[in-house]
Design an enzyme around this catalytic site. Structure first.
Site, mmCIF file in Angstrom:
data_model
loop_
_atom_site.group_PDB
_atom_site.id
_atom_site.type_symbol
_atom_site.label_atom_id
_atom_site.label_comp_id
_atom_site.label_asym_id
_atom_site.label_seq_id
_atom_site.Cartn_x
_atom_site.Cartn_y
_atom_site.Cartn_z
ATOM 1 N N SER A 310 0.816 -1.211 0.000
ATOM 2 C CA SER A 310 0.000 0.000 0.000
ATOM 3 C C SER A 310 0.857 1.271 0.000
ATOM 4 O O SER A 310 1.613 1.511 -0.933
ATOM 5 C CB SER A 310 -0.967 -0.055 1.188
ATOM 6 N N ASP A 321 11.053 5.263 -9.493
ATOM 7 C CA ASP A 321 10.767 5.834 -10.804
ATOM 8 C C ASP A 321 11.398 7.208 -11.002
ATOM 9 O O ASP A 321 11.644 7.627 -12.138
ATOM 10 C CB ASP A 321 9.251 5.934 -11.020
ATOM 11 N N LYS A 335 -0.821 -4.132 -3.173
ATOM 12 C CA LYS A 335 -2.113 -3.538 -2.812
ATOM 13 C C LYS A 335 -2.122 -2.100 -3.315
ATOM 14 O O LYS A 335 -1.521 -1.217 -2.710
ATOM 15 C CB LYS A 335 -2.368 -3.572 -1.305
#
Length: 414
Positions: A310, A321, A335
């Site tokens: 999560s 990224d 999740k």
């Protein structure tokens, strides 16, 4: 002929008016139980991520539920739970008043119980461990991420909703609960746990010497609660003052928590860039960005495993990224759905899945997780051994900081 058409048209208008009047009268005649059920239906109708509502006519679901003879609040709760179950989404769920209060406590302070973060497989209904809370009874008993919880005090967990299972594991300090646990393909075992106070102190930080003369700031973050961002900021500032030249951020077995906490912590490490995208049922994207000054630009490695879930995945994905950090460990839990909490008129709450997460490079997290740049399998070590010489993932992180390597995985392979 014209007169006849006029009479037929007049009859149609009268019929429509009568239908509308009867509908309005029925709405005004709703009992308190029907009003609560309708309240839940309206919230889901407006906010739920899937506008097909699991490929069913959501209006007919409402009408069928309202036809029941609801005599008391418990019957209404049962009817609401059955209505929500038709969505086949365990994260969209009713929280009875005591469950709602416990959830709010879980993200802000402390609670009593066994210290497990759990999830329910939407396809099989199987109850699984996301991660144990640091130093909790479950953690000390050796319960691991992705372990299956088959029974609670001898009762099959397939009979419980996610919140009912959590409620059965909570209880007064000193009371006992027996969980039947299955780890991987091993035979199930009964684990007796004594409930205790679970202190939600999410950050552990320490300055450690590095082999080639530098100093590594080791920060372990166990949960994204209301205090997490402030505590991480304090830890970074303190470690900077002590002379840290590089960092290891340990998100292993961190089951997540508050989305905003994850975003704020990402901003502590990023000067600029997208932190996360959210996508709702219309496909409309929203984004959260970093546009301030990071607390440090020292090299960073993030440790992840199957218990990283999560908000932890949002943070890890943002740092990966944006090329701010390399990830070391195992593929994360996966999740990537966003729930919003709604207050209901009787003091209960409603958690509704309203959107999904995407990393800055538009990778869908849900059920896929995030692949680390350097894969190091998790070994069976204790909580106290994490971040030590016996911890192979931690040692790999130190190696990355000491001898920067070319990342083997391209971003489109994650």
């Amino acid at each position: 002929m014209t007169k006849r058409f006029f009479q037929v048209g007049l009859l149609l208008i009268v019929s429509v008016v009568l239908v509308l009047n009867s509908w309005v009268s029925a709405a005004h005649a709703f009992t308190e139980e029907q009003k609560l059920l309708s309240e839940v239906w309206r919230i889901v109708d407006r906010a739920y991520i899937d506008d097909t509502f699991n490929h069913q006519n959501w209006w007919f679901v409402r009408q069928k539920a309202l036809q029941q003879n609801l005599q008391n609040r418990e019957q209404t709760y049962t009817a609401i739970q059955k209505m929500l179950a038709s969505l086949e989404d365990p994260f969209t769920r009713l929280l009875k008043p005591d469950q709602y209060r416990s959830l709010q406590t879980n993200t802000s302070g402390e609670l009593t119980g066994v210290g497990l973060q759990i999830t329910q497989d939407p396809e099989t209904g199987e109850l699984r461990v996301i991660a144990p809370i640091d130093h909790s009874p479950a953690d000390e008993a050796g319960i691991q991420p992705r372990d299956r919880i088959l029974k609670i005090n001898g009762v099959s967990t397939f009979e419980f909703s996610l919140d009912e299972a959590a409620e059965r594991m909570r209880g007064p300090i000193g009371s006992q609960v027996t969980l039947t646990i299955a780890h991987d393909d091993e035979a199930p075992q009964d684990v007796l746990l004594v409930r205790n106070r679970i202190t939600l102190n999410p950050v552990y930080a320490e300055l450690r010497p590095q082999a080639e003369g530098g100093r590594v700031g080791y920060i372990r973050l166990t949960q994204f609660n209301a205090n997490a961002a402030q505590e991480v900021a304090h830890a970074i500032s303190h470690l900077e003052d002590e002379g840290a030249t590089a960092y290891v951020l340990d998100l292993r077995n961190n089951p997540g928590g508050l989305l905003q906490a994850g975003i704020e912590i990402a901003r502590l490490w990023l000067d600029e860039g997208t932190v996360v995208y959210t996508v709702n049922r219309e496909g409309i994207q929203d984004s959260f960005v970093a546009n301030g000054q990071a607390l440090t630009d020292d090299p960073l490695v993030v440790l992840v495993n199957q218990g990283t879930a999560s908000a932890s995945e949002i943070l890890a994905g943002a740092l990966q990224d944006n090329d701010r950090a390399q990830l070391v460990g195992e593929r994360t839990f996966g999740k990537g759905l966003i729930q919003s909490l709604f207050n209901l008129s009787d003091g209960s709450g409603l958690a509704v899945t309203i959107a999904k997460y995407e990393t800055p490079d538009h990778h869908d997290i849900n059920r896929q997780g995030i692949m680390p740049d350097i894969v190091i399998p998790t070994e069976p070590i204790s909580r106290e051994q994490m971040g030590t010489a016996i911890d192979s993932q931690y040692q790999a992180a130190l190696a990355v900081l000491t001898h920067p390597t070319v990342v083997a995985l391209e971003k489109d392979e994650r």
